[in-house]
Scaffold this motif. Sequence first.
Motif, PDB file in Angstrom:
ATOM      1  N   UNK A 173       0.829  -1.209   0.000  1.00 58.35           N
ATOM      2  CA  UNK A 173       0.000   0.000   0.000  1.00 58.35           C
ATOM      3  C   UNK A 173       0.859   1.253   0.000  1.00 58.35           C
ATOM      4  N   UNK A 174       1.960   1.177   0.739  1.00 60.11           N
ATOM      5  CA  UNK A 174       2.910   2.288   0.792  1.00 60.11           C
ATOM      6  C   UNK A 174       3.481   2.575  -0.599  1.00 60.11           C
ATOM      7  N   UNK A 175       3.885   1.515  -1.308  1.00 60.76           N
ATOM      8  CA  UNK A 175       4.428   1.682  -2.655  1.00 60.76           C
ATOM      9  C   UNK A 175       3.355   2.195  -3.622  1.00 60.76           C
ATOM     10  N   UNK A 176       2.119   1.708  -3.452  1.00 59.18           N
ATOM     11  CA  UNK A 176       1.031   2.169  -4.320  1.00 59.18           C
ATOM     12  C   UNK A 176       0.795   3.660  -4.145  1.00 59.18           C
ATOM     13  N   UNK A 177       0.867   4.154  -2.924  1.00 64.75           N
ATOM     14  CA  UNK A 177       0.677   5.582  -2.671  1.00 64.75           C
ATOM     15  C   UNK A 177       1.848   6.407  -3.206  1.00 64.75           C
ATOM     16  N   UNK A 178       3.044   5.842  -3.131  1.00 63.51           N
ATOM     17  CA  UNK A 178       4.204   6.518  -3.718  1.00 63.51           C
ATOM     18  C   UNK A 178       4.034   6.659  -5.229  1.00 63.51           C
ATOM     19  N   UNK A 179       3.567   5.573  -5.852  1.00 64.19           N
ATOM     20  CA  UNK A 179       3.335   5.596  -7.299  1.00 64.19           C
ATOM     21  C   UNK A 179       2.246   6.594  -7.659  1.00 64.19           C
ATOM     22  N   UNK A 180       1.185   6.631  -6.863  1.00 62.64           N
ATOM     23  CA  UNK A 180       0.104   7.579  -7.097  1.00 62.64           C
ATOM     24  C   UNK A 180       0.610   9.019  -6.995  1.00 62.64           C
ATOM     25  N   UNK A 181       1.516   9.250  -6.070  1.00 66.59           N
ATOM     26  CA  UNK A 181       2.097  10.586  -5.920  1.00 66.59           C
ATOM     27  C   UNK A 181       2.843  10.990  -7.190  1.00 66.59           C
ATOM     28  N   UNK A 182       3.590  10.049  -7.750  1.00 71.01           N
ATOM     29  CA  UNK A 182       4.325  10.325  -8.989  1.00 71.01           C
ATOM     30  C   UNK A 182       3.370  10.581 -10.153  1.00 71.01           C
ATOM     31  N   UNK A 183       2.278   9.819 -10.215  1.00 63.18           N
ATOM     32  CA  UNK A 183       1.299  10.016 -11.285  1.00 63.18           C
ATOM     33  C   UNK A 183       0.651  11.398 -11.188  1.00 63.18           C
ATOM     34  N   UNK A 184       0.334  11.816  -9.969  1.00 61.16           N
ATOM     35  CA  UNK A 184      -0.258  13.137  -9.765  1.00 61.16           C
ATOM     36  C   UNK A 184       0.730  14.225 -10.174  1.00 61.16           C
ATOM     37  N   UNK A 185       1.978  14.026  -9.793  1.00 64.78           N
ATOM     38  CA  UNK A 185       3.017  15.010 -10.137  1.00 64.78           C
ATOM     39  C   UNK A 185       3.200  15.104 -11.655  1.00 64.78           C
ATOM     40  N   UNK A 186       3.129  13.954 -12.325  1.00 65.31           N
ATOM     41  CA  UNK A 186       3.232  13.935 -13.786  1.00 65.31           C
ATOM     42  C   UNK A 186       2.073  14.694 -14.415  1.00 65.31           C
ATOM     43  N   UNK A 187       0.865  14.461 -13.935  1.00 65.60           N
ATOM     44  CA  UNK A 187      -0.309  15.167 -14.440  1.00 65.60           C
ATOM     45  C   UNK A 187      -0.216  16.664 -14.163  1.00 65.60           C
ATOM     46  N   UNK A 188       0.343  17.028 -13.014  1.00 70.59           N
ATOM     47  CA  UNK A 188       0.526  18.445 -12.687  1.00 70.59           C
ATOM     48  C   UNK A 188       1.386  19.136 -13.737  1.00 70.59           C
ATOM     49  N   UNK A 189       2.482  18.505 -14.084  1.00 65.76           N
ATOM     50  CA  UNK A 189       3.398  19.108 -15.047  1.00 65.76           C
ATOM     51  C   UNK A 189       2.784  19.195 -16.438  1.00 65.76           C
ATOM     52  N   UNK A 190       2.066  18.144 -16.844  1.00 65.39           N
ATOM     53  CA  UNK A 190       1.405  18.169 -18.148  1.00 65.39           C
ATOM     54  C   UNK A 190       0.335  19.266 -18.184  1.00 65.39           C
ATOM     55  N   UNK A 191      -0.434  19.353 -17.121  1.00 68.02           N
ATOM     56  CA  UNK A 191      -1.497  20.363 -17.042  1.00 68.02           C
ATOM     57  C   UNK A 191      -0.912  21.768 -17.014  1.00 68.02           C
TER      58      UNK A 191
END
Length: 202
Positions: A173-191
């Motif tokens: 679960x910890x790793x899944x949340x870390x991955x989700x954080x990276x996905x959000x950060x990626x979307x932030x930069x694209x947006x």
Amino acid sequence: TILKILINENNLPQIDYELPNPIIQKSLDLSQNKQMLLQEQIIVSSVVETENAKAKLKPSLKGGIINQSMMGYKNQFIAVGGVEIPIFQKAQKARIEASKINEEIQKIEGEKLEIQLKSELEMALNRSESLNQNFEEINNQILPQNEALMIIVNKKYKAGGIEYLDWYLPYNQYLANKTELLNVEKEQNLNYSIIKYITGNE
């Protein structure tokens, strides 16, 4: 072994990330948008075209100097002048009307483009606000809770108090949340790139 390294509380996996540049103001300013600037130039050109067509319909004064001497003597020059009146007025009026229609069309196209771009920009700004909130929640609340739990779970597993599966589930679960954080950060930069493009601040 890898498992022994993972259950050491000082060796929880760290994933580097970089926040996009912050958006200081929620503004719908399109003054630097390249599409809007181009459309404004087209509108100006259509207005100038209409004015030029109107000018050709007006009488104009013509003047000049001619030499009356067959031999070309310099003292035989006289000044002449007159008024030039357009003959084919109906055709020119039709051109004026066509120019006016084109001018109105370009103005409407400009308004449509502005509405479209403002809508896209507003959506991107709202999306940015939502993504920033998600990032803050994961980074400042969820992950710290995961890390605190992992420290406890690691100690229990090392002491033999829990089975591997009881350790693995919170770790996964910890790793899944870390991955989700990276996905959000990626979307932030694209947006953010979309916002920069629409506002012309590339």
